[in-house]
Scaffold this motif. Structure first.
Motif, PDB file in Angstrom:
ATOM      1  N   ALA A   1       0.843  -1.189   0.000  1.00  0.00           N
ATOM      2  CA  ALA A   1       0.000   0.000   0.000  1.00  0.00           C
ATOM      3  C   ALA A   1       0.877   1.237   0.000  1.00  0.00           C
ATOM      4  O   ALA A   1       1.928   1.258   0.646  1.00  0.00           O
ATOM      5  CB  ALA A   1      -0.913   0.000   1.231  1.00  0.00           C
ATOM      6  N   ARG A   2       0.440   2.234  -0.716  1.00  0.00           N
ATOM      7  CA  ARG A   2       1.179   3.493  -0.762  1.00  0.00           C
ATOM      8  C   ARG A   2       0.431   4.543   0.041  1.00  0.00           C
ATOM      9  O   ARG A   2      -0.769   4.764  -0.172  1.00  0.00           O
ATOM     10  CB  ARG A   2       1.364   3.985  -2.192  1.00  0.00           C
ATOM     11  N   GLY A   3       1.171   5.179   0.961  1.00  0.00           N
ATOM     12  CA  GLY A   3       0.573   6.213   1.778  1.00  0.00           C
ATOM     13  C   GLY A   3       0.863   7.591   1.235  1.00  0.00           C
ATOM     14  O   GLY A   3       1.513   7.737   0.195  1.00  0.00           O
ATOM     15  N   ASN A   4       0.419   8.603   1.975  1.00  0.00           N
ATOM     16  CA  ASN A   4       0.622   9.968   1.495  1.00  0.00           C
ATOM     17  C   ASN A   4       2.069  10.434   1.620  1.00  0.00           C
ATOM     18  O   ASN A   4       2.423  11.507   1.150  1.00  0.00           O
ATOM     19  CB  ASN A   4      -0.318  10.944   2.221  1.00  0.00           C
ATOM     20  N   THR A   5       2.908   9.606   2.249  1.00  0.00           N
ATOM     21  CA  THR A   5       4.345   9.922   2.267  1.00  0.00           C
ATOM     22  C   THR A   5       5.008   9.440   0.985  1.00  0.00           C
ATOM     23  O   THR A   5       6.171   9.744   0.737  1.00  0.00           O
ATOM     24  CB  THR A   5       5.040   9.239   3.453  1.00  0.00           C
ATOM     25  N   GLY A   6       4.274   8.656   0.186  1.00  0.00           N
ATOM     26  CA  GLY A   6       4.833   8.122  -1.047  1.00  0.00           C
ATOM     27  C   GLY A   6       5.492   6.763  -0.891  1.00  0.00           C
ATOM     28  O   GLY A   6       5.827   6.119  -1.877  1.00  0.00           O
ATOM     29  N   LYS A   7       5.672   6.346   0.349  1.00  0.00           N
ATOM     30  CA  LYS A   7       6.349   5.066   0.556  1.00  0.00           C
ATOM     31  C   LYS A   7       5.414   3.902   0.296  1.00  0.00           C
ATOM     32  O   LYS A   7       4.220   3.963   0.610  1.00  0.00           O
ATOM     33  CB  LYS A   7       6.853   4.962   2.006  1.00  0.00           C
ATOM     34  N   LEU A   8       5.965   2.832  -0.263  1.00  0.00           N
ATOM     35  CA  LEU A   8       5.227   1.581  -0.395  1.00  0.00           C
ATOM     36  C   LEU A   8       5.506   0.742   0.838  1.00  0.00           C
ATOM     37  O   LEU A   8       6.658   0.493   1.176  1.00  0.00           O
ATOM     38  CB  LEU A   8       5.677   0.821  -1.641  1.00  0.00           C
ATOM     39  N   ILE A   9       4.417   0.308   1.485  1.00  0.00           N
ATOM     40  CA  ILE A   9       4.537  -0.536   2.663  1.00  0.00           C
ATOM     41  C   ILE A   9       4.056  -1.925   2.286  1.00  0.00           C
ATOM     42  O   ILE A   9       2.938  -2.087   1.774  1.00  0.00           O
ATOM     43  CB  ILE A   9       3.697   0.033   3.817  1.00  0.00           C
ATOM     44  N   PHE A  10       4.899  -2.916   2.559  1.00  0.00           N
ATOM     45  CA  PHE A  10       4.586  -4.281   2.158  1.00  0.00           C
ATOM     46  C   PHE A  10       4.053  -5.088   3.325  1.00  0.00           C
ATOM     47  O   PHE A  10       4.462  -4.908   4.472  1.00  0.00           O
ATOM     48  CB  PHE A  10       5.853  -4.959   1.618  1.00  0.00           C
ATOM     49  N   GLY A  11       3.161  -6.022   2.995  1.00  0.00           N
ATOM     50  CA  GLY A  11       2.749  -7.022   3.965  1.00  0.00           C
ATOM     51  C   GLY A  11       3.804  -8.113   4.036  1.00  0.00           C
ATOM     52  O   GLY A  11       4.822  -8.074   3.329  1.00  0.00           O
ATOM     53  N   LEU A  12       3.562  -9.086   4.899  1.00  0.00           N
ATOM     54  CA  LEU A  12       4.539 -10.152   5.108  1.00  0.00           C
ATOM     55  C   LEU A  12       4.478 -11.246   4.053  1.00  0.00           C
ATOM     56  O   LEU A  12       5.330 -12.125   4.033  1.00  0.00           O
ATOM     57  CB  LEU A  12       4.358 -10.765   6.502  1.00  0.00           C
ATOM     58  N   GLY A  13       3.462 -11.190   3.203  1.00  0.00           N
ATOM     59  CA  GLY A  13       3.400 -12.126   2.098  1.00  0.00           C
ATOM     60  C   GLY A  13       2.586 -13.374   2.385  1.00  0.00           C
ATOM     61  O   GLY A  13       2.409 -13.781   3.537  1.00  0.00           O
ATOM     62  N   THR A  14       2.080 -13.955   1.314  1.00  0.00           N
ATOM     63  CA  THR A  14       1.430 -15.271   1.354  1.00  0.00           C
ATOM     64  C   THR A  14       2.179 -16.160   0.384  1.00  0.00           C
ATOM     65  O   THR A  14       2.326 -15.806  -0.795  1.00  0.00           O
ATOM     66  CB  THR A  14      -0.052 -15.185   0.938  1.00  0.00           C
ATOM     67  N   THR A  15       2.636 -17.293   0.887  1.00  0.00           N
ATOM     68  CA  THR A  15       3.333 -18.237   0.017  1.00  0.00           C
ATOM     69  C   THR A  15       2.327 -19.228  -0.550  1.00  0.00           C
ATOM     70  O   THR A  15       1.673 -19.961   0.194  1.00  0.00           O
ATOM     71  CB  THR A  15       4.433 -18.980   0.798  1.00  0.00           C
TER      72      THR A  15
END
Lengths: 111, 114
Positions: free
Chosen positions: A92-106
């Motif tokens: 997800a991208r926030g208003n800071t511009g950073k992409l934040i990732f989840g921990l993933g699903t294998t």
């Protein structure tokens, strides 16, 4: 505190079945939701993405369903193939511009 | 086709040593990043540069320092490595910061600290 949560941590389906990967988020200002996939010993790569103005995005066998009110989205992979076996990251991208990732699903697709 | 190049692919070193990783992108992008992916596959941003300017500096130990000579290059130096630094370090680029919609990742540098 994990701002982007994914479930399940791992998933096994048979070839031909539909795999459903879930994602939820905290921040209502997030404005862009990409899914990346990562094959073993490779780097993540963009698979498909959606913006909150839409509640569905389709690309071949891959579909994102988005529920803004509940802050949830899911990735559906229809007619799963063994070659789809990978780790899938919701981001997800926030208003800071950073992409934040989840921990993933294998995901493991059994032939 | 690879357009974000990282060297080395692997590096094994001992606690306390200094290491440097290099990254170059040939996409003409303005923004470059360093991400750390740990053994649980968690992807966490460390730094981001836009046109050689540092714009994101997450809470990382001071022994980590990024270096950018131009917008196509972003290196990472780690002074006095610790065991918890063992991870895959992924360099990425995007067209610009404001629309960081697609990250293009390099193949990663796997660091093992003994």
């Amino acid at each position: 505190q994990q701002q982007v949560r994914q479930s399940p941590q791992s998933l096994t389906v048979w070839e031909g079945e539909t795999a459903i990967l879930n994602c939820s988020y905290e921040d209502s200002t997030f404005d862009y939701f990409p899914w990346y996939w990562q094959f073993p010993r490779e780097s993540p790569a963009l698979l498909i993405a959606i913006r909150p103005v839409s509640n569905k995005k389709e690309d071949g066998r891959f579909t994102i369903f988005f529920n803004k009110r509940e802050k949830k989205l899911s990735l559906h992979i229809t007619d799963s193939q063994p070659g789809d076996s990978a780790t899938y990251f919701c981001a997800a991208r926030g208003n800071t511009g950073k992409l934040i990732f989840g921990l993933g699903t294998t995901l493991q697709v059994q032939p | 086709e690879t357009a974000v190049f990282q060297t080395p692919n692997y590096h094994v070193t001992q606690v306390g040593n200094e290491v440097s990783f290099n990254c170059k992108q040939t996409l003409g992008h303005d923004t470059m990043y360093w991400y750390k992916q740990d053994s649980k596959k968690l992807l966490k941003i460390m730094f981001s540069y836009n046109n050689k300017q540092l714009i994101v500096n997450e809470t990382v130990p001071r022994r980590f320092s990024p270096q950018s000579s131009d917008k196509a290059h972003l290196n990472l130096r780690i002074k006095s490595v610790e065991p918890e630094d063992s991870a895959v370090y992924l360099c990425a680029s995007s067209p610009d910061w404001g629309t960081a919609e697609t990250l293009y990742f390099g193949s990663g540098t796997r660091l093992t600290v003994l």
